[in-house]
Structures are given as structure tokens and as C-alpha cells.
Design a protein around this motif. Structure first.
Motif, PDB file in Angstrom:
ATOM      1  N   MET A   1       0.830  -1.189   0.000  1.00  0.00           N
ATOM      2  CA  MET A   1       0.000   0.000   0.000  1.00  0.00           C
ATOM      3  C   MET A   1       0.871   1.247   0.000  1.00  0.00           C
ATOM      4  O   MET A   1       1.874   1.297   0.678  1.00  0.00           O
ATOM      5  CB  MET A   1      -0.877   0.038   1.248  1.00  0.00           C
ATOM      6  N   GLU A   2       0.433   2.234  -0.751  1.00  0.00           N
ATOM      7  CA  GLU A   2       1.143   3.503  -0.815  1.00  0.00           C
ATOM      8  C   GLU A   2       0.717   4.386   0.354  1.00  0.00           C
ATOM      9  O   GLU A   2      -0.452   4.431   0.724  1.00  0.00           O
ATOM     10  CB  GLU A   2       0.832   4.214  -2.133  1.00  0.00           C
ATOM     11  N   LYS A   3       1.679   5.094   0.929  1.00  0.00           N
ATOM     12  CA  LYS A   3       1.383   6.029   2.016  1.00  0.00           C
ATOM     13  C   LYS A   3       0.765   7.293   1.446  1.00  0.00           C
ATOM     14  O   LYS A   3       1.100   7.735   0.352  1.00  0.00           O
ATOM     15  CB  LYS A   3       2.659   6.384   2.791  1.00  0.00           C
ATOM     16  N   LYS A   4      -0.124   7.866   2.235  1.00  0.00           N
ATOM     17  CA  LYS A   4      -0.841   9.068   1.833  1.00  0.00           C
ATOM     18  C   LYS A   4      -0.886  10.016   3.031  1.00  0.00           C
ATOM     19  O   LYS A   4      -0.959   9.568   4.180  1.00  0.00           O
ATOM     20  CB  LYS A   4      -2.259   8.651   1.416  1.00  0.00           C
ATOM     21  N   VAL A   5      -0.838  11.320   2.767  1.00  0.00           N
ATOM     22  CA  VAL A   5      -0.979  12.329   3.816  1.00  0.00           C
ATOM     23  C   VAL A   5      -2.366  12.939   3.674  1.00  0.00           C
ATOM     24  O   VAL A   5      -2.739  13.396   2.601  1.00  0.00           O
ATOM     25  CB  VAL A   5       0.110  13.414   3.698  1.00  0.00           C
ATOM     26  N   VAL A   6      -3.120  12.911   4.767  1.00  0.00           N
ATOM     27  CA  VAL A   6      -4.473  13.457   4.767  1.00  0.00           C
ATOM     28  C   VAL A   6      -4.550  14.532   5.849  1.00  0.00           C
ATOM     29  O   VAL A   6      -4.138  14.308   6.986  1.00  0.00           O
ATOM     30  CB  VAL A   6      -5.539  12.371   5.048  1.00  0.00           C
ATOM     31  N   PHE A   7      -5.072  15.702   5.466  1.00  0.00           N
ATOM     32  CA  PHE A   7      -5.339  16.758   6.439  1.00  0.00           C
ATOM     33  C   PHE A   7      -6.828  16.797   6.705  1.00  0.00           C
ATOM     34  O   PHE A   7      -7.647  16.712   5.791  1.00  0.00           O
ATOM     35  CB  PHE A   7      -4.837  18.115   5.928  1.00  0.00           C
ATOM     36  N   TYR A   8      -7.162  16.897   7.986  1.00  0.00           N
ATOM     37  CA  TYR A   8      -8.541  16.953   8.449  1.00  0.00           C
ATOM     38  C   TYR A   8      -8.780  18.327   9.052  1.00  0.00           C
ATOM     39  O   TYR A   8      -7.898  18.890   9.693  1.00  0.00           O
ATOM     40  CB  TYR A   8      -8.789  15.890   9.527  1.00  0.00           C
ATOM     41  N   SER A  46     -13.141  16.369   9.604  1.00  0.00           N
ATOM     42  CA  SER A  46     -13.458  15.791   8.303  1.00  0.00           C
ATOM     43  C   SER A  46     -12.271  15.982   7.372  1.00  0.00           C
ATOM     44  O   SER A  46     -11.594  17.011   7.436  1.00  0.00           O
ATOM     45  CB  SER A  46     -14.672  16.486   7.683  1.00  0.00           C
ATOM     46  N   PRO A  47     -12.012  15.008   6.488  1.00  0.00           N
ATOM     47  CA  PRO A  47     -10.905  15.164   5.538  1.00  0.00           C
ATOM     48  C   PRO A  47     -11.133  16.389   4.663  1.00  0.00           C
ATOM     49  O   PRO A  47     -12.250  16.633   4.193  1.00  0.00           O
ATOM     50  CB  PRO A  47     -10.947  13.893   4.693  1.00  0.00           C
ATOM     51  N   CYS A  48     -10.075  17.200   4.470  1.00  0.00           N
ATOM     52  CA  CYS A  48     -10.218  18.399   3.648  1.00  0.00           C
ATOM     53  C   CYS A  48      -9.151  18.506   2.561  1.00  0.00           C
ATOM     54  O   CYS A  48      -9.316  19.277   1.619  1.00  0.00           O
ATOM     55  CB  CYS A  48     -10.226  19.656   4.517  1.00  0.00           C
ATOM     56  N   LEU A  49      -8.061  17.736   2.667  1.00  0.00           N
ATOM     57  CA  LEU A  49      -7.008  17.790   1.652  1.00  0.00           C
ATOM     58  C   LEU A  49      -6.110  16.564   1.816  1.00  0.00           C
ATOM     59  O   LEU A  49      -5.800  16.167   2.930  1.00  0.00           O
ATOM     60  CB  LEU A  49      -6.175  19.064   1.826  1.00  0.00           C
ATOM     61  N   SER A  50      -5.703  15.993   0.692  1.00  0.00           N
ATOM     62  CA  SER A  50      -4.803  14.835   0.759  1.00  0.00           C
ATOM     63  C   SER A  50      -3.873  14.824  -0.440  1.00  0.00           C
ATOM     64  O   SER A  50      -4.126  15.495  -1.442  1.00  0.00           O
ATOM     65  CB  SER A  50      -5.604  13.530   0.824  1.00  0.00           C
ATOM     66  N   CYS A  51      -2.809  14.053  -0.300  1.00  0.00           N
ATOM     67  CA  CYS A  51      -1.865  13.841  -1.402  1.00  0.00           C
ATOM     68  C   CYS A  51      -1.033  12.603  -1.084  1.00  0.00           C
ATOM     69  O   CYS A  51      -1.036  12.108   0.039  1.00  0.00           O
ATOM     70  CB  CYS A  51      -0.962  15.059  -1.610  1.00  0.00           C
ATOM     71  N   SER A  52      -0.309  12.139  -2.089  1.00  0.00           N
ATOM     72  CA  SER A  52       0.571  10.995  -1.859  1.00  0.00           C
ATOM     73  C   SER A  52       1.745  11.432  -0.980  1.00  0.00           C
ATOM     74  O   SER A  52       2.085  12.619  -0.913  1.00  0.00           O
ATOM     75  CB  SER A  52       1.100  10.459  -3.192  1.00  0.00           C
ATOM     76  N   MET A  53       2.355  10.473  -0.332  1.00  0.00           N
ATOM     77  CA  MET A  53       3.531  10.769   0.486  1.00  0.00           C
ATOM     78  C   MET A  53       4.658  11.341  -0.378  1.00  0.00           C
ATOM     79  O   MET A  53       5.386  12.223   0.058  1.00  0.00           O
ATOM     80  CB  MET A  53       3.987   9.510   1.230  1.00  0.00           C
ATOM     81  N   MET A 136      -6.344  22.268  12.037  1.00  0.00           N
ATOM     82  CA  MET A 136      -6.234  21.111  11.145  1.00  0.00           C
ATOM     83  C   MET A 136      -5.371  20.053  11.801  1.00  0.00           C
ATOM     84  O   MET A 136      -4.496  20.356  12.606  1.00  0.00           O
ATOM     85  CB  MET A 136      -5.574  21.500   9.814  1.00  0.00           C
ATOM     86  N   MET A 137      -5.630  18.828  11.415  1.00  0.00           N
ATOM     87  CA  MET A 137      -4.829  17.695  11.851  1.00  0.00           C
ATOM     88  C   MET A 137      -4.329  16.991  10.581  1.00  0.00           C
ATOM     89  O   MET A 137      -5.124  16.676   9.701  1.00  0.00           O
ATOM     90  CB  MET A 137      -5.689  16.730  12.668  1.00  0.00           C
ATOM     91  N   GLY A 138      -3.014  16.802  10.484  1.00  0.00           N
ATOM     92  CA  GLY A 138      -2.454  16.063   9.367  1.00  0.00           C
ATOM     93  C   GLY A 138      -2.041  14.690   9.830  1.00  0.00           C
ATOM     94  O   GLY A 138      -1.492  14.532  10.929  1.00  0.00           O
ATOM     95  N   ARG A 139      -2.299  13.680   9.012  1.00  0.00           N
ATOM     96  CA  ARG A 139      -2.018  12.306   9.422  1.00  0.00           C
ATOM     97  C   ARG A 139      -1.507  11.487   8.257  1.00  0.00           C
ATOM     98  O   ARG A 139      -1.973  11.615   7.129  1.00  0.00           O
ATOM     99  CB  ARG A 139      -3.302  11.690   9.972  1.00  0.00           C
ATOM    100  N   LEU A 140      -0.553  10.634   8.528  1.00  0.00           N
ATOM    101  CA  LEU A 140      -0.020   9.692   7.562  1.00  0.00           C
ATOM    102  C   LEU A 140      -0.902   8.444   7.586  1.00  0.00           C
ATOM    103  O   LEU A 140      -1.174   7.882   8.646  1.00  0.00           O
ATOM    104  CB  LEU A 140       1.420   9.327   7.925  1.00  0.00           C
ATOM    105  N   THR A 141      -1.381   8.033   6.417  1.00  0.00           N
ATOM    106  CA  THR A 141      -2.266   6.869   6.343  1.00  0.00           C
ATOM    107  C   THR A 141      -1.804   5.938   5.234  1.00  0.00           C
ATOM    108  O   THR A 141      -0.981   6.308   4.385  1.00  0.00           O
ATOM    109  CB  THR A 141      -3.729   7.282   6.039  1.00  0.00           C
ATOM    110  N   ASP A 142      -2.333   4.745   5.231  1.00  0.00           N
ATOM    111  CA  ASP A 142      -2.116   3.808   4.130  1.00  0.00           C
ATOM    112  C   ASP A 142      -3.243   4.005   3.130  1.00  0.00           C
ATOM    113  O   ASP A 142      -4.417   3.909   3.489  1.00  0.00           O
ATOM    114  CB  ASP A 142      -2.124   2.353   4.624  1.00  0.00           C
ATOM    115  N   GLU A 143      -2.883   4.285   1.888  1.00  0.00           N
ATOM    116  CA  GLU A 143      -3.888   4.513   0.851  1.00  0.00           C
ATOM    117  C   GLU A 143      -4.586   3.199   0.513  1.00  0.00           C
ATOM    118  O   GLU A 143      -3.960   2.168   0.416  1.00  0.00           O
ATOM    119  CB  GLU A 143      -3.236   5.103  -0.395  1.00  0.00           C
ATOM    120  N   GLN A 144      -5.885   3.295   0.320  1.00  0.00           N
ATOM    121  CA  GLN A 144      -6.659   2.105  -0.014  1.00  0.00           C
ATOM    122  C   GLN A 144      -7.181   2.171  -1.408  1.00  0.00           C
ATOM    123  O   GLN A 144      -7.492   3.139  -1.952  1.00  0.00           O
ATOM    124  CB  GLN A 144      -7.814   1.959   0.963  1.00  0.00           C
TER     125      GLN A 144
END
Length: 144
Positions: A1-8, A46-53, A136-144
């Protein structure tokens, strides 16, 4: 799985209570909500912005400001960061410089994703700056 950064973004707050708040102390609860204290208060993000790692690393690696870069690298160190009004001035200044730099490069078409992300992130920072209790909260996640 590719890592993704999501800001909430904070979208709502509610009092986590099974009983009604007595009238004589309701002003205290409203005060704690308005100043951001968390006495029995739950934040709804709630998620408001994301991108790949990879995109996130590319953006962060080009930031000149040590303070701004260190803050944003927190996602890579800790898996998440919080951005509130205190962080907005340094981040805004640094990211505007980065955005301007990308626009001036002859290869800016290669950075279209970074330019779009930076533009949207700067808009979110402006919301944090102008709205009461917004963060805002930014978090590293596994992209699905």
C-alpha cells in the motif's frame, strides 16, 4: 500500500454528555467551547485535503524556512501533526514562497500536483487564521 498524507479540518464540536447541562453552569460550558478547552467536548474532524507521500515529501523538501519545514516534517516523524493559529504565519510565508518558486520554474508543469496542493493548503491556513477555534490535523495513512 502507498502512504498518503491526509489533512482533516475541524467541522463541529459537541458536548459529550449523557445528561443535560444545568442552566446555572451552561455559560461555563459555552465559554469552554468558545475558547477551545476540551472539558467534555468532542471535536469532529473531516478530511479536507490529501496527497501521496511522494508529493508531500517533494513539497516539504523544498521549503526554505526551518521552522515551517520542521513543523510539516512532523508527519514523517510522528505520523501526525496539528496546525492551529500559532503555526499559520510561518507556514503561510514559507508556503507562499514555495508556490511562487514553483510557478517561476520552467518545469512548473511537472509540479502541477504540488502547485494545486499548495494553493489549497494556503486556503485552509487562511480559514484557520480567520475562524474561531478552527484547526487542522495532518495524518499519515495507508492509501486504499
Amino acid at each position: 500500500m502507498e502512504k498518503k498524507v491526509v489533512f482533516y479540518c475541524l467541522t463541529a464540536k459537541f458536548v459529550d454528555s449523557a445528561v443535560d447541562i444545568p442552566e446555572e453552569v451552561s455559560n461555563i460550558m459555552y465559554y469552554t467551547l468558545s475558547v477551545g478547552h476540551h472539558t467534555g467536548v468532542a471535536d469532529c474532524l473531516s478530511p479536507c485535503l490529501s496527497c501521496s507521500m511522494d508529493t508531500y515529501r517533494s513539497i516539504v523538501s523544498h521549503i526554505d524556512s526551518q521552522e515551517a519545514r520542521y513543523k510539516l516534517e512532523g508527519i514523517m516523524r510522528f505520523g501526525e501533526i496539528q496546525i492551529d493559529k500559532v503555526h499559520v504565519p510561518a507556514l503561510t510565508e514559507a508556503l507562499k514562497k514555495e508556490l511562487q518558486s514553483l510557478y517561476l520554474q520552467k518545469t512548473s508543469k511537472l509540479y502541477a500536483v504540488e502547485i494545486t496542493w499548495l494553493t489549497q493548503f494556503l486556503e485552509l491556513l487562511e480559514e484557520v487564521r480567520t475562524q474561531t477555534a478552527m484547526y487542522m490535523m495532518g495524518r499519515l495513512t495507508d492509501e486504499q
